[in-house]
Design a protein around this motif. Structure first.
Motif, mmCIF file in Angstrom:
data_model
loop_
_atom_site.group_PDB
_atom_site.id
_atom_site.type_symbol
_atom_site.label_atom_id
_atom_site.label_comp_id
_atom_site.label_asym_id
_atom_site.label_seq_id
_atom_site.Cartn_x
_atom_site.Cartn_y
_atom_site.Cartn_z
ATOM 1 N N MET A 1 -60.681 17.300 -26.657
ATOM 2 C CA MET A 1 -59.952 16.730 -27.593
ATOM 3 C C MET A 1 -60.152 15.321 -27.500
ATOM 4 S SD MET A 1 -57.980 18.376 -29.816
ATOM 5 C CE MET A 1 -57.361 20.009 -30.347
ATOM 6 N N PHE A 2 -61.266 14.749 -26.697
ATOM 7 C CA PHE A 2 -61.532 13.479 -26.406
ATOM 8 C C PHE A 2 -62.041 12.666 -27.667
ATOM 9 C CE2 PHE A 2 -63.951 10.116 -24.260
ATOM 10 C CZ PHE A 2 -62.949 9.690 -23.635
ATOM 11 N N PHE A 3 -62.564 13.556 -28.418
ATOM 12 C CA PHE A 3 -63.466 12.746 -29.545
ATOM 13 C C PHE A 3 -63.107 13.578 -30.874
ATOM 14 C CE2 PHE A 3 -66.228 10.834 -26.343
ATOM 15 C CZ PHE A 3 -65.946 9.735 -26.614
ATOM 16 N N THR A 4 -61.737 13.582 -31.281
ATOM 17 C CA THR A 4 -61.247 14.128 -32.441
ATOM 18 C C THR A 4 -61.189 12.933 -33.300
ATOM 19 O OG1 THR A 4 -58.959 13.552 -31.865
ATOM 20 C CG2 THR A 4 -59.903 15.954 -31.343
ATOM 21 N N ILE A 5 -61.186 13.241 -34.593
ATOM 22 C CA ILE A 5 -60.849 11.976 -35.695
ATOM 23 C C ILE A 5 -59.853 11.140 -35.344
ATOM 24 C CG2 ILE A 5 -60.471 11.454 -38.165
ATOM 25 C CD1 ILE A 5 -62.249 14.125 -38.633
ATOM 26 N N PRO A 6 -58.530 11.687 -35.142
ATOM 27 C CA PRO A 6 -57.452 10.954 -34.656
ATOM 28 C C PRO A 6 -57.607 10.108 -33.324
ATOM 29 C CG PRO A 6 -56.685 12.982 -35.176
ATOM 30 C CD PRO A 6 -58.153 12.973 -34.969
ATOM 31 N N THR A 7 -58.164 10.722 -32.335
ATOM 32 C CA THR A 7 -58.474 10.038 -31.356
ATOM 33 C C THR A 7 -59.610 8.888 -31.501
ATOM 34 O OG1 THR A 7 -58.031 11.808 -29.899
ATOM 35 C CG2 THR A 7 -59.112 10.127 -28.856
ATOM 36 N N ILE A 8 -60.526 9.110 -32.193
ATOM 37 C CA ILE A 8 -61.505 7.999 -32.526
ATOM 38 C C ILE A 8 -60.754 6.872 -33.373
ATOM 39 C CG2 ILE A 8 -63.511 7.336 -33.701
ATOM 40 C CD1 ILE A 8 -64.618 10.233 -33.117
ATOM 41 N N MET A 9 -59.900 7.280 -34.023
ATOM 42 C CA MET A 9 -59.037 6.170 -34.980
ATOM 43 C C MET A 9 -58.405 5.471 -33.969
ATOM 44 S SD MET A 9 -57.912 8.072 -38.307
ATOM 45 C CE MET A 9 -57.469 6.480 -39.132
ATOM 46 N N THR A 10 -57.881 5.903 -32.963
ATOM 47 C CA THR A 10 -56.905 5.425 -31.800
ATOM 48 C C THR A 10 -57.730 4.658 -30.866
ATOM 49 O OG1 THR A 10 -55.422 7.229 -31.561
ATOM 50 C CG2 THR A 10 -55.298 5.771 -29.748
ATOM 51 N N TRP A 11 -59.025 4.872 -30.727
ATOM 52 C CA TRP A 11 -60.071 4.113 -29.847
ATOM 53 C C TRP A 11 -60.385 2.629 -30.706
ATOM 54 C CZ3 TRP A 11 -61.034 3.945 -25.052
ATOM 55 C CH2 TRP A 11 -61.061 4.883 -24.359
ATOM 56 N N ARG A 57 -51.532 15.741 -36.655
ATOM 57 C CA ARG A 57 -50.646 16.769 -36.951
ATOM 58 C C ARG A 57 -51.352 17.641 -37.944
ATOM 59 N NH1 ARG A 57 -47.415 12.538 -35.947
ATOM 60 N NH2 ARG A 57 -47.182 11.985 -38.069
ATOM 61 N N LYS A 58 -51.717 17.014 -39.096
ATOM 62 C CA LYS A 58 -52.366 17.453 -40.445
ATOM 63 C C LYS A 58 -53.703 18.369 -40.049
ATOM 64 C CE LYS A 58 -52.756 17.755 -45.043
ATOM 65 N NZ LYS A 58 -51.941 18.118 -45.698
ATOM 66 N N LEU A 59 -54.439 18.078 -39.149
ATOM 67 C CA LEU A 59 -55.697 18.505 -38.699
ATOM 68 C C LEU A 59 -55.562 19.635 -37.524
ATOM 69 C CD1 LEU A 59 -58.233 15.560 -39.267
ATOM 70 C CD2 LEU A 59 -57.678 17.445 -40.848
ATOM 71 N N ASN A 60 -54.365 19.799 -37.006
ATOM 72 C CA ASN A 60 -53.978 20.411 -35.598
ATOM 73 C C ASN A 60 -55.005 19.687 -34.512
ATOM 74 O OD1 ASN A 60 -52.446 22.118 -34.220
ATOM 75 N ND2 ASN A 60 -53.831 23.817 -34.719
ATOM 76 N N GLN A 61 -55.002 18.522 -34.459
ATOM 77 C CA GLN A 61 -55.556 17.928 -33.203
ATOM 78 C C GLN A 61 -54.884 17.284 -32.302
ATOM 79 O OE1 GLN A 61 -58.883 15.974 -35.165
ATOM 80 N NE2 GLN A 61 -60.078 17.832 -35.761
ATOM 81 N N THR A 62 -53.788 17.398 -32.097
ATOM 82 C CA THR A 62 -53.048 16.778 -31.114
ATOM 83 C C THR A 62 -53.410 17.148 -29.762
ATOM 84 O OG1 THR A 62 -51.194 18.565 -31.202
ATOM 85 C CG2 THR A 62 -50.997 16.850 -32.756
ATOM 86 N N SER A 63 -53.298 16.162 -29.021
ATOM 87 C CA SER A 63 -53.842 16.573 -27.450
ATOM 88 C C SER A 63 -52.966 15.752 -26.594
ATOM 89 C CB SER A 63 -55.324 16.094 -27.296
ATOM 90 O OG SER A 63 -55.339 14.712 -27.418
ATOM 91 N N ALA A 64 -53.019 15.915 -25.495
ATOM 92 C CA ALA A 64 -52.236 15.273 -24.279
ATOM 93 C C ALA A 64 -52.873 13.914 -24.061
ATOM 94 C CB ALA A 64 -52.113 16.078 -22.900
#
Length: 189
Positions: A1-11, A57-64
């Motif tokens: 879950m290091f490079f999901t769409i939401p995480t990239i947006m956070t970066w 949440r929508k893509l079920n890509q939540t991660s710690a």
């Protein structure tokens, strides 16, 4: 879950910091243009805070990792913007210190409370969300530093809003500290 769409947006919020700061070093641009570009960038990147959470949440890509990185990126973006504003004499250093100091203190408190298994007692509360909302409106107003739509003096409104944000910052810090106090007393003897 290091490079999901939401995480990239956070970066992108972290990557945005030198871009926003860099705008003010482009001597070929007028100050008004620098202010406009910095404001638009700040608003767009701040908007990713809501969007990355929604997509996770929508893509079920939540991660710690995403849950860790998201508030870090937010704090970096806000702190960098406040430092720019202090440098440009648009925010008093004491207000910036209160807001930045609270972020450090509450982040540390939350980390410690999580380590002792009491993280829920300092979970995000409405006063903290209100503080964040007010400062996320105040900062772009102060970055813009002009008259918006021919009516709104963003410097005046931003100054009032950042003062309100500082008051809410202190209020939220007191709230979280009071919630943590029983655990602190139980462990410090």
């Amino acid at each position: 879950m290091f490079f999901t769409i939401p995480t990239i947006m956070t970066w992108t919020r972290i990557v945005a910091i030198p871009l926003i700061i860099g705008v003010y070093y482009l001597d070929s641009l007028k100050v008004e243009t620098q202010n406009l570009i910095a404001t638009v960038m700040f608003v767009l990147f701040a908007w990713t805070d809501w969007l990355d959470g929604f997509l996770a949440r929508k893509l079920n890509q939540t991660s710690a990792f995403g849950a860790f990185l998201d508030p870090v990126a937010d704090k970096f973006l806000v702190c960098a913007a406040l430092l720019i504003l202090v440098h440009m004499n648009r925010v008093h250093v004491l207000i910036a210190l209160v807001i930045i100091g609270r972020e450090i203190a509450i982040s540390s408190l939350r980390e410690w409370m999580a380590q002792i298994g009491a993280g829920k007692s300092v979970a995000v509360h409405m006063v903290g969300k209100l503080k964040t909302t007010v400062q996320m409106v105040a900062i772009p107003f102060l970055l813009y530093d002009g008259v918006l739509l021919g009516v709104i003096d963003t410097r005046d409104w931003g100054a009032v809003l950042i003062l309100i944000a500082a008051i809410l910052t202190i209020w939220s810090m007191v709230y979280y500290m009071r919630k943590a106090l029983p655990e602190i007393r139980a462990r410090v003897k």
